[in-house]
Enzyme design. Structure first.
Site, short mmCIF file in Angstrom:
data_model
loop_
_atom_site.label_atom_id
_atom_site.label_comp_id
_atom_site.label_asym_id
_atom_site.label_seq_id
_atom_site.Cartn_x
_atom_site.Cartn_y
_atom_site.Cartn_z
N CYS A 113 5.60 -6.34 1.13
CA CYS A 113 5.11 -7.68 1.53
C CYS A 113 6.23 -8.64 1.91
CB CYS A 113 4.27 -8.28 0.42
SG CYS A 113 2.97 -7.19 -0.12
N HIS A 252 3.94 -16.16 0.13
CA HIS A 252 3.13 -14.95 0.33
C HIS A 252 1.79 -15.17 -0.35
CE1 HIS A 252 1.70 -10.97 0.54
NE2 HIS A 252 2.03 -10.59 -0.68
N ASN A 282 -4.90 -10.92 0.39
CA ASN A 282 -3.49 -10.56 0.56
C ASN A 282 -3.38 -9.62 1.76
OD1 ASN A 282 -0.95 -9.43 0.40
ND2 ASN A 282 -1.03 -9.04 -1.80
N1 ACO Z 1 -13.66 -7.69 -11.60
C1 ACO Z 1 -13.97 -7.82 -12.90
N2 ACO Z 1 -13.12 -7.46 -13.88
C2 ACO Z 1 -11.93 -6.96 -13.52
C3 ACO Z 1 -11.56 -6.78 -12.19
C4 ACO Z 1 -12.48 -7.17 -11.20
N3 ACO Z 1 -12.22 -7.06 -9.89
N4 ACO Z 1 -10.32 -6.26 -12.16
C5 ACO Z 1 -9.92 -6.11 -13.42
N5 ACO Z 1 -10.90 -6.52 -14.25
C6 ACO Z 1 -10.91 -6.54 -15.70
C7 ACO Z 1 -9.94 -5.55 -16.32
O1 ACO Z 1 -10.52 -4.28 -16.40
C8 ACO Z 1 -9.71 -6.17 -17.67
O2 ACO Z 1 -10.80 -5.84 -18.50
P1 ACO Z 1 -10.55 -5.50 -20.06
O3 ACO Z 1 -10.01 -6.77 -20.65
O4 ACO Z 1 -11.92 -5.15 -20.52
O5 ACO Z 1 -9.58 -4.37 -20.07
C9 ACO Z 1 -9.79 -7.68 -17.40
O6 ACO Z 1 -10.48 -7.80 -16.14
C10 ACO Z 1 -8.45 -8.33 -17.29
O7 ACO Z 1 -7.63 -7.55 -16.43
P2 ACO Z 1 -6.18 -7.97 -16.11
O8 ACO Z 1 -5.52 -6.91 -15.27
O9 ACO Z 1 -5.49 -8.40 -17.35
O10 ACO Z 1 -6.47 -9.25 -15.21
P3 ACO Z 1 -5.42 -10.27 -14.66
O11 ACO Z 1 -5.78 -11.62 -15.13
O12 ACO Z 1 -4.01 -9.80 -14.84
O13 ACO Z 1 -5.75 -10.26 -13.11
C11 ACO Z 1 -4.86 -9.35 -11.08
C12 ACO Z 1 -5.58 -9.06 -12.37
C13 ACO Z 1 -5.71 -10.30 -10.26
C14 ACO Z 1 -4.65 -8.05 -10.33
C15 ACO Z 1 -3.50 -10.01 -11.41
O14 ACO Z 1 -2.79 -9.25 -12.35
C16 ACO Z 1 -2.66 -10.17 -10.20
O15 ACO Z 1 -3.00 -10.90 -9.27
N6 ACO Z 1 -1.48 -9.53 -10.16
C17 ACO Z 1 -0.62 -9.62 -9.02
C18 ACO Z 1 -1.16 -8.73 -7.97
C19 ACO Z 1 -0.45 -8.90 -6.69
O16 ACO Z 1 -0.03 -9.98 -6.36
N7 ACO Z 1 -0.31 -7.80 -5.99
C20 ACO Z 1 0.23 -7.71 -4.73
C21 ACO Z 1 1.61 -8.32 -4.65
S1 ACO Z 1 2.71 -7.50 -3.62
C22 ACO Z 1 1.86 -7.20 -2.32
O17 ACO Z 1 1.37 -8.13 -1.77
C23 ACO Z 1 1.64 -5.80 -1.88
#
Ligand code: ACO
Length: 325
Positions: A113, A252, A282
């Site tokens: 990215c 980004h 994204n």
């Molecule tokens: N819908 C509902 N529940 C979900 C979903 C969803 N789509 N996805 C995950 N969950 C659940 C998980 O299973 C977990 O459940 P549990 O507590 O029963 O185990 C709960 O939600 C919390 O999951 P987390 O992974 O802790 O959620 P978090 O608040 O960290 O959010 C996210 C997840 C949105 C992916 C976040 O970590 C994030 O944005 N990270 C950065 C991702 C990113 O920017 N990636 C790309 C960057 S580089 C590039 O652009 C290629």
């Protein structure tokens, strides 16, 4: 050394809109969860007949028209992408043929990215030294082709689109200092495990869904909220500017919570931060150039204003740069 500037800009997103409600029909998720955790409401998905080079070509044509530069005057085409049409020929070569830029060298840039910022750095250097005159730099993705629509933790995040800029000698919209970096020890955090020389495609890799994006979301989150402010502060310190000297910030577009944490730490305001991820999700390499082109087309930036750009992504990689409009 000459100043290098942005002569024209353009973007293209596919027509098809995939909403959070649509995704809730496909995996166990909800509009509320996606908006609260990411800020994303919908994303664009390429038609089955469209590939990355098609989106890139549309964005490039718009940027060339805006710059009033003929394709034959382009010396170099760079396509920053993690979803090339195929490993080779490069997507940049496909674009070169599509637009008839037959005097241009062409290659793809792989820095996840952060690729668009890496491309800005490269184009700026080549134009400033006189090695080339005009560079067409495109960030383009069809991430929907490598997203696992059975994995709710990733499929809600990504979308398709392309943004392009023409960079050449200019006193306007100038590229100032650009800093890029990488930490390969974090490569496992965000990757497409199969399809390369390490794990060529086999029935097993397909069955294990290893051709899709695999991501440790929390680790990416932690990396982004610490590295992006650190890199931006490093850039400002290097050129002797304060955060008060910045008029606009284009980060980004990965997650609204990441953007909020970054601007809070930097001391920037939401009003000066360009955000479009609610519409597009994204789009990896395309996210910064789409945001830039969309805001520029809307007349958001005034002459002389300073725009801070910041990218991060797989690799791990990062990049930050300053534009003076
Ligand atoms: N819908 C509902 N529940 C979900 C979903 C969803 N789509 N996805 C995950 N969950 C659940 C998980 O299973 C977990 O459940 P549990 O507590 O029963 O185990 C709960 O939600 C919390 O999951 P987390 O992974 O802790 O959620 P978090 O608040 O960290 O959010 C996210 C997840 C949105 C992916 C976040 O970590 C994030 O944005 N990270 C950065 C991702 C990113 O920017 N990636 C790309 C960057 S580089 C590039 O652009 C290629």
């Amino acid at each position: 050394m000459r100043l290098a500037g942005i002569l024209g800009w353009g973007y293209h997103v596919p027509d098809h809109v995939l909403t959070n409600h649509d995704l809730a029909q496909m995996v166990d998720t909800s509009d509320d969860w996606i908006i609260a955790r990411t800020g994303i409401r919908e994303r664009r998905i390429a038609a089955t007949t469209e590939a990355t080079s098609d989106l890139a070509t549309r964005a490039a044509e718009m940027a060339l028209a805006q710059a009033q530069i003929a394709p034959s005057d382009i010396d170099l085409i760079i396509v920053a992408t993690v979803t090339p049409d195929m490993a080779f020929p490069s997507t940049a070569c496909l674009v070169q043929s599509n637009i008839g830029a037959f005097n241009a060298a062409a290659f793809d840039l792989s820095a996840a990215c952060s690729g668009f910022i890496y491309g800005l750095k490269l184009a700026q250097s080549l134009v400033a030294t006189g090695a080339i005159d005009n560079c067409l730099l495109i960030g383009a993705e069809t991430l929907s082709r490598i997203v696992d629509f059975m994995d709710r933790s990733t499929c809600v995040l990504f979308g398709d689109g392309a943004g392009a800029v023409v960079i050449g000698p200019s006193q306007q919209h100038t590229l100032q200092t650009i800093i890029v970096g990488a930490d390969g020890s974090g490569g496992h955090i965000l990757r497409q495990p199969a399809g390369g020389s390490r794990n060529p495609a086999t029935q097993e890799t397909v069955a294990l869904r290893q051709h899709f994006i695999h991501m440790d979301g929390q680790e990416v989150f932690k990396f982004a909220v610490s590295k992006v402010p650190e890199a931006a502060e490093g850039l400002l310190a290097k050129i002797g500017l304060q955060v008060e000297d910045i008029d606009w910030f284009i980060p980004h577009q990965a997650n609204k919570r990441i953007i909020d944490a970054v601007i809070k730490r930097l001391g920037l305001s939401p009003q000066q931060t360009i955000v479009n991820l609610h519409k597009y999700g994204n789009v990896s390499n395309a996210s910064i150039p789409i945001a830039l082109a969309e805001a520029a087309a809307a007349g958001v930036f005034q002459s002389g204003e300073r725009i801070l750009l910041a990218g991060f992504g797989g690799g791990l990689t990062w990049g930050t740069g300053l534009l003076q409009w």
